[in-house]
Design a protein around this motif. Structure first.
Motif, PDB file in Angstrom:
ATOM      1  N   PRO A  81       0.809  -1.224   0.000  1.00 13.81           N
ATOM      2  CA  PRO A  81       0.000   0.000   0.000  1.00 13.81           C
ATOM      3  C   PRO A  81       0.841   1.273   0.000  1.00 13.81           C
ATOM      4  CG  PRO A  81      -0.881  -1.574   1.572  1.00 13.81           C
ATOM      5  CD  PRO A  81       0.427  -2.139   1.080  1.00 13.81           C
ATOM      6  N   ALA A  82       1.976   1.235   0.704  1.00 10.63           N
ATOM      7  CA  ALA A  82       2.837   2.422   0.742  1.00 10.63           C
ATOM      8  C   ALA A  82       3.355   2.765  -0.645  1.00 10.63           C
ATOM      9  CB  ALA A  82       4.011   2.191   1.699  1.00 10.63           C
ATOM     10  N   MET A  83       3.766   1.753  -1.391  1.00 11.34           N
ATOM     11  CA  MET A  83       4.266   1.996  -2.739  1.00 11.34           C
ATOM     12  C   MET A  83       3.143   2.397  -3.689  1.00 11.34           C
ATOM     13  SD  MET A  83       7.474   1.770  -2.609  1.00 11.34           S
ATOM     14  CE  MET A  83       7.911   1.731  -4.343  1.00 11.34           C
ATOM     15  N   CYS A  84       1.986   1.752  -3.526  1.00 17.37           N
ATOM     16  CA  CYS A  84       0.831   2.121  -4.355  1.00 17.37           C
ATOM     17  C   CYS A  84       0.415   3.565  -4.095  1.00 17.37           C
ATOM     18  CB  CYS A  84      -0.345   1.189  -4.067  1.00 17.37           C
ATOM     19  SG  CYS A  84      -0.135  -0.491  -4.681  1.00 17.37           S
ATOM     20  N   ARG A  85       0.571   3.999  -2.835  1.00 17.79           N
ATOM     21  CA  ARG A  85       0.231   5.375  -2.482  1.00 17.79           C
ATOM     22  C   ARG A  85       1.282   6.357  -2.973  1.00 17.79           C
ATOM     23  NH1 ARG A  85       2.529   8.653   1.080  1.00 17.79           N
ATOM     24  NH2 ARG A  85       1.325  10.380   1.995  1.00 17.79           N
ATOM     25  N   SER A  86       2.550   5.998  -2.818  1.00 23.32           N
ATOM     26  CA  SER A  86       3.621   6.964  -3.043  1.00 23.32           C
ATOM     27  C   SER A  86       3.667   7.474  -4.476  1.00 23.32           C
ATOM     28  CB  SER A  86       4.968   6.352  -2.667  1.00 23.32           C
ATOM     29  OG  SER A  86       5.318   5.293  -3.556  1.00 23.32           O
ATOM     30  N   VAL A  87       3.394   6.600  -5.437  1.00 19.96           N
ATOM     31  CA  VAL A  87       3.518   7.009  -6.838  1.00 19.96           C
ATOM     32  C   VAL A  87       2.454   8.041  -7.213  1.00 19.96           C
ATOM     33  CG1 VAL A  87       3.475   6.238  -9.233  1.00 19.96           C
ATOM     34  CG2 VAL A  87       4.698   4.898  -7.508  1.00 19.96           C
ATOM     35  N   PRO A  88       1.148   7.754  -7.087  1.00 18.21           N
ATOM     36  CA  PRO A  88       0.163   8.771  -7.466  1.00 18.21           C
ATOM     37  C   PRO A  88       0.143   9.979  -6.540  1.00 18.21           C
ATOM     38  CG  PRO A  88      -0.937   6.882  -6.468  1.00 18.21           C
ATOM     39  CD  PRO A  88       0.490   6.490  -6.667  1.00 18.21           C
ATOM     40  N   ALA A  89       0.354   9.757  -5.223  1.00 18.71           N
ATOM     41  CA  ALA A  89       0.286  10.866  -4.273  1.00 18.71           C
ATOM     42  C   ALA A  89       1.414  11.869  -4.510  1.00 18.71           C
ATOM     43  CB  ALA A  89       0.334  10.340  -2.847  1.00 18.71           C
ATOM     44  N   ASN A  90       2.634  11.381  -4.707  1.00 21.66           N
ATOM     45  CA  ASN A  90       3.748  12.290  -4.933  1.00 21.66           C
ATOM     46  C   ASN A  90       3.752  12.856  -6.340  1.00 21.66           C
ATOM     47  OD1 ASN A  90       5.684  12.427  -2.470  1.00 21.66           O
ATOM     48  ND2 ASN A  90       5.038  10.288  -2.580  1.00 21.66           N
ATOM     49  N   ALA A  91       3.224  12.113  -7.288  1.00 20.57           N
ATOM     50  CA  ALA A  91       3.047  12.677  -8.630  1.00 20.57           C
ATOM     51  C   ALA A  91       2.107  13.877  -8.552  1.00 20.57           C
ATOM     52  CB  ALA A  91       2.490  11.613  -9.574  1.00 20.57           C
TER      53      ALA A  91
END
Length: 310
Positions: free
Chosen positions: A286-296
């Motif tokens: 979940p952290a990786m799934c979150r990090s990509v769209p959230a930081n984009a």
């Protein structure tokens, strides 16, 4: 002062975009990180990220995925304003001449410096958020453990609603966990996450932008390129520091009166001993799934807002 105001404004907008996109993923990450190790012979509370999503929605509705968002929402302006403003001021200090692009190494230094500053805001905010996100998983496990005794079950059920919201968590900690010092529980692992994590994130962000631009001048990159660079930068943050985040989370939700862990090193050792290396990567998906769209979303919103301000 003009640049400071621009960074403050753009950082606030970027942080808001990051929070809206990423908070549901963060909720699932914290639930997986903080669920107690199962009793031998029994399955864990959540078998994985998808199971955690299903159970959360079934028990709390879609709003459960946004539980604990009040604390970071209330401080997102301050957090991202400090992050991007400190980074911007360090950029100005390291430049040989105004407007000169920085090297990737210099951006790493700027990210690390910004990480030091935001740690003091991140620690109390995340403590409140983690308590709210984790309490249902912890309480349910406790209830199952003591199911044989009616009185104990009632106590465990009451624990499920221990906190009524962010301010309730803050009041409880201030009153019962050593005052203001209690809000900074987990500060050391927060430093250990934010400093190298932001160094990696801003370094990767700049490196990928320069790669796409074919040089140090990245001013002509389009929004699609900024989205890719921001997503990759966010992923690099978690890849570099994820076990530290697990340690931080378990310390911050640990019981104050009957602590399971005496400190960061003790938490690291006990997790490794009881769950192995995989225990240090609970919630990594979940952290990786979150990090990509959230930081984009964060970097795009920051760059667009910063450009619009001139």
């Amino acid at each position: 002062m003009g640049d400071v105001v621009k960074d403050l404004t753009a950082g606030t907008v970027g942080g808001a975009a990051q929070l809206v996109v990423g908070h549901p993923f963060d909720t699932i990450k914290v639930k997986l990180q903080s669920q107690p190790a199962p009793i031998p012979g029994q399955p864990p509370k959540f078998s994985g990220a998808i199971d955690a999503v299903k159970q959360t929605i079934a028990a709390e509705g879609p709003r459960g995925l946004y539980k604990g968002m009040g604390a970071p929402l209330a401080t997102v302006a301050a957090f991202n304003a400090v992050l991007f403003t400190v980074r911007g001021q360090m950029e100005a200090y390291l430049r040989s001449e105004p407007g000169t692009p920085l090297t990737v190494g210099q951006q790493v230094v700027c990210g690390a410096g910004a990480g030091v500053a935001v740690s003091f805001l991140a620690c109390p905010t995340e403590l409140i958020k983690c308590r709210l996100q984790a309490q249902s998983a912890i309480a349910t496990t406790t209830e199952a453990t003591v199911a044989g005794a009616a009185a104990a079950t009632a106590t465990a059920t009451a624990a499920a609603v221990k906190y009524g919201g962010p301010m309730d968590v803050a009041r409880h900690v201030l009153r019962s966990e050593g005052g203001a010092r209690g809000l900074f529980k987990g500060l050391i692992p927060t430093f250990a996450r934010e400093v190298p994590g932001n160094a990696a994130m801003f370094g990767v962000y700049e490196a990928f932008k320069q790669y796409l631009a074919g040089g140090q001048d990245t001013s002509t990159l389009g929004r699609g390129s900024l989205i890719m660079a921001g997503g990759l930068a966010g992923a690099s943050f978690w890849v570099s520091v994820y076990p530290t985040d697990v340690v931080k989370s378990v310390l911050q939700v640990d019981d104050f009166k009957n602590p399971k862990y005496s400190g960061s090193i003790d938490a690291f050792r006990k997790i490794l001993k009881s769950e192995g290396v995989k225990g240090l990567y609970k919630g990594f998906g979940p952290a990786m799934c979150r990090s990509v769209p959230a930081n984009a979303a964060c970097f795009l919103a920051y760059e667009v807002t910063r450009s619009s301000l001139g």
